[in-house]
Design a protein around this motif. Structure first.
Motif, PDB file in Angstrom:
ATOM      1  N   LEU A 115     -67.549   5.926  -4.275  1.00  9.93           N
ATOM      2  CA  LEU A 115     -66.763   6.562  -3.208  1.00  9.93           C
ATOM      3  C   LEU A 115     -65.395   6.903  -3.779  1.00  9.93           C
ATOM      4  CD1 LEU A 115     -67.533   4.203  -0.178  1.00  9.93           C
ATOM      5  CD2 LEU A 115     -68.659   6.359  -0.770  1.00  9.93           C
ATOM      6  N   PHE A 116     -65.002   8.161  -3.645  1.00  8.08           N
ATOM      7  CA  PHE A 116     -63.741   8.636  -4.214  1.00  8.08           C
ATOM      8  C   PHE A 116     -63.015   9.468  -3.171  1.00  8.08           C
ATOM      9  CE2 PHE A 116     -61.227  11.971  -6.177  1.00  8.08           C
ATOM     10  CZ  PHE A 116     -60.502  11.301  -7.159  1.00  8.08           C
ATOM     11  N   ALA A 119     -73.988   9.189  -8.684  1.00  5.90           N
ATOM     12  CA  ALA A 119     -73.508  10.113  -7.657  1.00  5.90           C
ATOM     13  C   ALA A 119     -72.132   9.687  -7.185  1.00  5.90           C
ATOM     14  CB  ALA A 119     -74.476  10.165  -6.475  1.00  5.90           C
ATOM     15  N   VAL A 120     -71.364  10.669  -6.754  1.00  7.59           N
ATOM     16  CA  VAL A 120     -70.044  10.408  -6.186  1.00  7.59           C
ATOM     17  C   VAL A 120     -69.919  11.166  -4.871  1.00  7.59           C
ATOM     18  CG1 VAL A 120     -68.976  12.314  -7.480  1.00  7.59           C
ATOM     19  CG2 VAL A 120     -67.545  10.450  -6.604  1.00  7.59           C
ATOM     20  N   MET A 143     -64.608  17.198 -12.631  1.00 11.17           N
ATOM     21  CA  MET A 143     -64.414  16.034 -13.488  1.00 11.17           C
ATOM     22  C   MET A 143     -65.641  15.123 -13.440  1.00 11.17           C
ATOM     23  SD  MET A 143     -61.512  13.011 -13.217  1.00 11.17           S
ATOM     24  CE  MET A 143     -62.221  12.395 -11.667  1.00 11.17           C
ATOM     25  N   PHE A 144     -66.093  14.789 -12.234  1.00 12.15           N
ATOM     26  CA  PHE A 144     -67.254  13.910 -12.116  1.00 12.15           C
ATOM     27  C   PHE A 144     -68.526  14.608 -12.596  1.00 12.15           C
ATOM     28  CE2 PHE A 144     -64.537  11.380  -9.293  1.00 12.15           C
ATOM     29  CZ  PHE A 144     -64.889  10.097  -9.691  1.00 12.15           C
ATOM     30  N   TYR A 145     -68.643  15.905 -12.347  1.00 13.50           N
ATOM     31  CA  TYR A 145     -69.792  16.681 -12.814  1.00 13.50           C
ATOM     32  C   TYR A 145     -69.891  16.622 -14.331  1.00 13.50           C
ATOM     33  CZ  TYR A 145     -72.765  20.873 -13.366  1.00 13.50           C
ATOM     34  OH  TYR A 145     -73.762  21.767 -13.695  1.00 13.50           O
ATOM     35  N   ILE A 169     -50.737  16.122 -13.234  1.00 12.04           N
ATOM     36  CA  ILE A 169     -49.749  15.828 -14.276  1.00 12.04           C
ATOM     37  C   ILE A 169     -50.412  15.728 -15.647  1.00 12.04           C
ATOM     38  CG2 ILE A 169     -48.487  13.801 -15.151  1.00 12.04           C
ATOM     39  CD1 ILE A 169     -46.884  13.712 -12.742  1.00 12.04           C
ATOM     40  N   ASN A 170     -51.575  15.103 -15.697  1.00 11.03           N
ATOM     41  CA  ASN A 170     -52.288  14.959 -16.966  1.00 11.03           C
ATOM     42  C   ASN A 170     -53.765  14.714 -16.677  1.00 11.03           C
ATOM     43  OD1 ASN A 170     -53.376  14.181 -19.469  1.00 11.03           O
ATOM     44  ND2 ASN A 170     -51.436  13.274 -20.139  1.00 11.03           N
ATOM     45  N   PRO A 171     -54.564  15.791 -16.526  1.00 11.77           N
ATOM     46  CA  PRO A 171     -55.977  15.630 -16.188  1.00 11.77           C
ATOM     47  C   PRO A 171     -56.761  14.766 -17.178  1.00 11.77           C
ATOM     48  CG  PRO A 171     -55.306  17.904 -15.869  1.00 11.77           C
ATOM     49  CD  PRO A 171     -54.162  17.218 -16.558  1.00 11.77           C
ATOM     50  N   VAL A 172     -56.423  14.854 -18.458  1.00 11.90           N
ATOM     51  CA  VAL A 172     -57.142  14.060 -19.462  1.00 11.90           C
ATOM     52  C   VAL A 172     -56.858  12.579 -19.269  1.00 11.90           C
ATOM     53  CG1 VAL A 172     -57.365  13.580 -21.936  1.00 11.90           C
ATOM     54  CG2 VAL A 172     -57.205  15.955 -21.125  1.00 11.90           C
ATOM     55  N   ASP A 173     -55.592  12.244 -19.069  1.00 17.45           N
ATOM     56  CA  ASP A 173     -55.223  10.846 -18.847  1.00 17.45           C
ATOM     57  C   ASP A 173     -55.861  10.324 -17.561  1.00 17.45           C
ATOM     58  OD1 ASP A 173     -53.843   8.478 -19.559  1.00 17.45           O
ATOM     59  OD2 ASP A 173     -52.188   8.972 -18.222  1.00 17.45           O
ATOM     60  N   TYR A 174     -55.869  11.145 -16.532  1.00 15.36           N
ATOM     61  CA  TYR A 174     -56.485  10.764 -15.257  1.00 15.36           C
ATOM     62  C   TYR A 174     -57.965  10.447 -15.465  1.00 15.36           C
ATOM     63  CZ  TYR A 174     -57.231  10.965 -10.158  1.00 15.36           C
ATOM     64  OH  TYR A 174     -57.532  10.673  -8.840  1.00 15.36           O
ATOM     65  N   GLN A 175     -58.669  11.339 -16.148  1.00 13.46           N
ATOM     66  CA  GLN A 175     -60.095  11.117 -16.398  1.00 13.46           C
ATOM     67  C   GLN A 175     -60.316   9.870 -17.247  1.00 13.46           C
ATOM     68  OE1 GLN A 175     -62.577  14.524 -17.324  1.00 13.46           O
ATOM     69  NE2 GLN A 175     -63.740  13.317 -18.827  1.00 13.46           N
TER      70      GLN A 175
END
Length: 312
Positions: A160-161, A87-88, A107-109, A288-294
């Protein structure tokens, strides 16, 4: 002599009126989400796609009462696609709400998490006339955490995010006694303290000196919300943190400058990582870059969350 006294009193009165205006601008709730900054307008279509997903996804509306039945705090809980003990809790930014964090929720889902999206005091569907910049919100998050554990069971593992004010909120929460189920923290562009942040913005946005305005705003805040601004410190709370924490910050952030991330990083002795995102402005690191962020999030979780165990 009398004219000199009148001048002093007049100046004090003007300073108080300006400080009261500054307090209202910064702390008083607004019942709408302000437009994003011009540099992030280019992401608007993508943002609204995430909001559309949030509106359609299966979710539950949770509430609890701070004082009485008319004083409710609000959150949305999105169950994982498949039964999950991950969970987040996602903490939103200044004058936002849970819905504005739809991109992080998705993203977390997609990573298999249950997702909880609170609306902080003075935001969204939650009660409150004033914004507490994370300080009082961290108390409410203790209640959300216990509700989450009750819903998913003692074996749940929690991240926690938070982003911006939300990043500071989870940083402040890190210094309090937390349930053992909270395994790690991710803070994106949180400020070091509200005094530092307001002092910075006073100069940058209003071209005003710290004195006498910040002390006056602090006194007004003490009267309205019950604490002085010096109490609201991520760095002080992080000194007590024991959980692994990942700091993310845009290299070109001029709203919450990146030196605050360095102060927060240096404050904690827990396992920690820092990612300064090249070319990113405030709260832009994901966009800026969702893939890199994930990928960066996933790498941190693999190291500090996936292999963690519950210690009661």
């Amino acid at each position: 002599m009398l004219s000199g006294l009148a001048t002093v009193l007049g100046a004090a009165g003007i300073s108080f009126l300006v400080s009261e205006k500054l307090f209202k601008i910064a702390f008083q709730r607004v019942n709408y989400v302000p437009e994003t900054s011009a540099d992030k307008q280019k992401y608007a279509d993508l943002y609204w796609d995430y909001v559309a997903w949030f509106k359609k996804v299966n979710k539950e509306h949770w509430t609890f009462s701070m004082d009485d039945d008319d004083d409710l705090m609000s959150a949305y809980f999105i169950p994982a696609k498949e039964p999950s003990l991950k969970a987040v809790v996602i903490s939103h930014g200044y004058k936002g709400n849970g819905e504005t964090m739809a991109n992080y929720a998705k993203m977390f889902y997609e990573l298999g998490f249950n997702v909880l999206l609170p609306d902080d005091r003075g935001h969204g569907q939650s009660a409150g006339s004033y914004i507490s910049f994370g300080w009082l919100d961290r108390i409410d998050y203790q209640t959300w955490l216990h509700k989450l554990i009750t819903r998913l069971g003692d074996q749940v593992k929690i991240v926690l995010f938070g982003v911006s004010m939300g990043g500071a909120t989870v940083e402040m929460l890190s210094g309090d006694e937390l349930p053992a189920q909270v395994k790690c923290i991710i803070a994106d562009c949180g400020y070091s303290s509200i005094e530092d942040e307001l002092q910075y913005l006073l100069k940058r946005q209003y071209h005003l000196p710290t004195h006498p305005f910040l002390p006056m705003v602090s006194t007004i805040n003490r009267h309205r919300l019950g604490y002085y601004l010096k109490d609201v410190s991520s760095t002080n709370q992080l000194k007590k943190n024991t959980r692994p924490i990942f700091f993310i910050h845009g290299e070109k952030d001029v709203y919450v400058p990146s030196w605050m991330a360095l102060e927060n990083y240096q404050a904690t002795e827990a396992p920690k990582k820092l990612w300064l995102v090249n070319q990113a402005t405030h709260a832009e690191s994901f966009w800026i870059n969702p893939v890199d962020y994930q990928d960066h999030i996933t790498e941190f979780l693999q190291q500090y969350f996936d292999n963690s165990t519950i210690k009661q």
